[in-house]
Design a protein around this motif. Structure first.
Motif, short mmCIF file in Angstrom:
data_model
loop_
_atom_site.label_atom_id
_atom_site.label_comp_id
_atom_site.label_asym_id
_atom_site.label_seq_id
_atom_site.Cartn_x
_atom_site.Cartn_y
_atom_site.Cartn_z
N VAL A 69 -15.98 1.75 98.59
CA VAL A 69 -17.39 2.02 98.27
C VAL A 69 -17.67 1.81 96.78
O VAL A 69 -17.13 2.51 95.92
N GLY A 70 -18.51 0.84 96.48
CA GLY A 70 -18.97 0.58 95.12
C GLY A 70 -17.95 -0.02 94.19
O GLY A 70 -18.24 -0.25 93.01
N LYS A 71 -16.75 -0.29 94.67
CA LYS A 71 -15.66 -0.69 93.78
C LYS A 71 -15.74 -2.17 93.39
O LYS A 71 -16.31 -2.99 94.11
N THR A 72 -15.13 -2.48 92.25
CA THR A 72 -14.89 -3.87 91.88
C THR A 72 -13.69 -4.36 92.68
O THR A 72 -12.60 -3.78 92.61
N ILE A 73 -13.91 -5.42 93.45
CA ILE A 73 -12.88 -5.96 94.35
C ILE A 73 -12.30 -7.22 93.73
O ILE A 73 -13.04 -8.11 93.31
N GLY A 74 -10.99 -7.34 93.72
CA GLY A 74 -10.39 -8.56 93.19
C GLY A 74 -8.91 -8.36 92.93
O GLY A 74 -8.35 -7.31 93.23
N ARG A 75 -8.29 -9.37 92.40
CA ARG A 75 -8.92 -10.46 91.69
C ARG A 75 -9.65 -11.45 92.56
O ARG A 75 -10.49 -12.24 92.06
N VAL A 76 -9.39 -11.44 93.89
CA VAL A 76 -10.10 -12.32 94.81
C VAL A 76 -10.68 -11.48 95.95
O VAL A 76 -9.94 -10.85 96.69
N ALA A 77 -12.01 -11.48 96.08
CA ALA A 77 -12.64 -10.77 97.18
C ALA A 77 -12.47 -11.56 98.47
O ALA A 77 -12.44 -12.79 98.46
N GLY A 78 -12.36 -10.83 99.58
CA GLY A 78 -12.25 -11.49 100.88
C GLY A 78 -10.82 -11.85 101.23
O GLY A 78 -9.87 -11.41 100.58
N ARG A 79 -10.68 -12.67 102.24
CA ARG A 79 -9.37 -13.02 102.77
C ARG A 79 -8.91 -14.40 102.31
O ARG A 79 -9.73 -15.32 102.19
N LEU A 110 -7.80 -4.86 91.83
CA LEU A 110 -8.62 -4.16 90.85
C LEU A 110 -9.23 -2.88 91.41
O LEU A 110 -9.50 -1.93 90.67
N GLN A 111 -9.44 -2.86 92.72
CA GLN A 111 -10.07 -1.70 93.36
C GLN A 111 -9.19 -0.45 93.34
O GLN A 111 -9.64 0.63 93.73
N TYR A 112 -7.95 -0.59 92.89
CA TYR A 112 -7.04 0.56 92.82
C TYR A 112 -6.65 0.91 91.39
O TYR A 112 -5.78 1.76 91.17
N GLN A 113 -7.30 0.31 90.40
CA GLN A 113 -6.91 0.49 89.01
C GLN A 113 -7.93 1.34 88.25
O GLN A 113 -9.12 1.26 88.52
N ASN A 114 -7.43 2.11 87.30
CA ASN A 114 -8.30 2.85 86.40
C ASN A 114 -8.47 2.02 85.13
O ASN A 114 -7.52 1.78 84.40
N PHE A 115 -9.69 1.57 84.87
CA PHE A 115 -9.97 0.66 83.79
C PHE A 115 -10.11 1.40 82.47
O PHE A 115 -10.52 2.58 82.43
N HIS A 129 -9.42 -4.27 82.17
CA HIS A 129 -8.09 -4.03 82.76
C HIS A 129 -7.28 -5.32 82.69
O HIS A 129 -7.81 -6.41 82.89
N THR A 130 -6.01 -5.17 82.40
CA THR A 130 -5.09 -6.31 82.36
C THR A 130 -4.04 -6.15 83.45
O THR A 130 -3.43 -5.08 83.56
N VAL A 131 -3.88 -7.18 84.25
CA VAL A 131 -2.90 -7.14 85.34
C VAL A 131 -1.79 -8.15 85.04
O VAL A 131 -2.02 -9.21 84.47
N HIS A 132 -0.58 -7.78 85.48
CA HIS A 132 0.60 -8.59 85.18
C HIS A 132 1.36 -8.89 86.47
O HIS A 132 2.20 -8.10 86.90
N GLY A 133 1.02 -9.97 87.13
CA GLY A 133 1.83 -10.45 88.25
C GLY A 133 1.87 -9.55 89.47
O GLY A 133 2.88 -9.48 90.17
N GLU A 134 0.78 -8.84 89.75
CA GLU A 134 0.77 -7.96 90.92
C GLU A 134 0.58 -8.75 92.21
O GLU A 134 -0.07 -9.79 92.24
N ASP A 135 1.21 -8.26 93.30
CA ASP A 135 0.99 -8.79 94.65
C ASP A 135 1.27 -10.28 94.77
O ASP A 135 0.73 -10.97 95.63
N GLY A 136 2.15 -10.80 93.89
CA GLY A 136 2.54 -12.20 93.97
C GLY A 136 1.83 -13.12 93.00
O GLY A 136 2.27 -14.25 92.79
N PHE A 137 0.71 -12.65 92.42
CA PHE A 137 0.03 -13.47 91.41
C PHE A 137 0.87 -13.51 90.14
O PHE A 137 1.38 -12.48 89.70
#
Length: 328
Positions: A69-79, A110-115, A129-137
């Motif tokens: 609800v209301g969250k920023t979704i990413g780094r890629v929204a959808g499937r 991104l929807q699980y991170q505290n910015f 927020h800076t992400v480092h290689g999460e979930d295979g990226f």
């Protein structure tokens, strides 16, 4: 204009902040540092408050909800089909977090991170927020999400990112609209779309476009209930569909007020739900409509869907806008 800052809760021993931006009309938006969440969109009419979006008043519900609800979704929204893709001849395999596919960027999206967050103007808040290689990226991706409210009652959400490794970037705000104190079925929806995406049983785009006929035809405003009734004739009972849109993507309205949606990308997913009552959703009783503006889902696999590749050393900026109007 004014911006206030309070503590909304705590996650992983870090404070989660709530920022409230108010304009001269007493219209306000509230934003959380957790998931760069759009927590509220509130207007005052004749001395009465009206919230235009679905929201929770405590952090625990935002953490627990499967409805983002209301969250920023990413780094890629959808499937992303098969949780894999290719950039410049290099194959990438991501986490498979929905069957064989990747949904909403993965289980560490991104929807699980505290910015990190700060006020950057009297009407703007920046979340980073800076992400480092999460979930295979691979590589480091720096993401900024800026919320702006102006005195014309228009909300802008500006997404920007830069990377040191080839990657994908296609975020959205998973905001659910309910613009009146009534059943969502009575509210009217207008979508500037002549086509929407055909998907398979796993909700993965096939690459084909379908004409917006029958229950998918919102070129002229009609009630969401009418659309759902037309869907039922096809033995379908919910919307979870990606429309091909132009700059002025859509309008949702009651007989008292409206919100117009604008985007510089080519897609909008609509999704019917009751995020506060899963049992009602399962009974096809809906309290709100998610309206997620983005590049079309799974674009990396389909020519003509748009470009979501963010190359090494590049920067990209996307903007979604939402304008509240009152009918006198």
């Amino acid at each position: 204009m004014a911006v206030s800052k309070t503590i909304f809760g705590e996650i992983d021993s870090e404070p989660v902040y709530l920022y409230k931006i108010s304009n001269k009309n007493q219209t306000s938006i509230s934003v959380l540092s957790y998931a760069a969440t759009w927590q509220n969109f509130e207007v005052i009419e004749d001395g009465k408050k009206h919230s235009l979006i679905e929201h929770f008043d405590n952090l625990d519900d935002y953490i627990k909800t499967p409805y983002q609800v209301g969250k920023t979704i990413g780094r890629v929204a959808g499937r992303i089909k098969d949780a894999s893709f290719q950039i410049n001849g290099v194959d990438y395999q991501m986490e498979q977090n929905e069957g064989e596919n990747l949904l909403h960027g993965g289980s560490h999206g991104l929807q699980y991170q505290n910015f990190e967050s700060k006020k950057v103007a009297e009407n703007a808040v920046l979340l980073s927020h800076t992400v480092h290689g999460e979930d295979g990226f691979l590589g480091t991706l720096k993401v900024n999400v800026e919320y702006i409210l102006n005195d014309d009652n228009e909300v802008s959400i500006i997404y920007s990112a830069e990377t040191d490794h080839d990657t994908l970037f296609n975020p959205t705000c998973h905001v659910y609209f309910d613009v009146d104190d009534e059943n969502i079925r009575q509210q009217k929806l207008q979508i500037n779309a002549n086509s929407f995406l055909k998907v398979d049983d796993g909700k993965i785009p096939t690459g084909d476009f379908l004409a917006t006929d029958g229950p998918y035809d919102f070129k002229k405003a009609k009630t969401i209930g009418q659309g759902l009734d037309e869907l039922a004739l096809l033995n379908k009972y919910e919307y979870d569909d990606a429309f091909v849109v132009d700059n002025r993507a859509a309008t949702i309205k009651s007989d008292k007020r409206a919100v117009d949606l604008y985007t510089d990308r080519n897609g909008m997913v609509i999704f019917t739900a009751d995020p506060k009552d899963t049992e009602k959703t399962e009974k096809h009783e809906y309290s709100s409509l998610a309206m997620e503006m983005q590049t079309l889902p799974d674009a990396v696999h389909h020519l003509g869907f748009g470009d979501i590749v963010l190359g090494k050393g590049q920067k990209v900026v996307y903007t979604n806008k939402y304008k509240y109007r009152r009918f006198e």
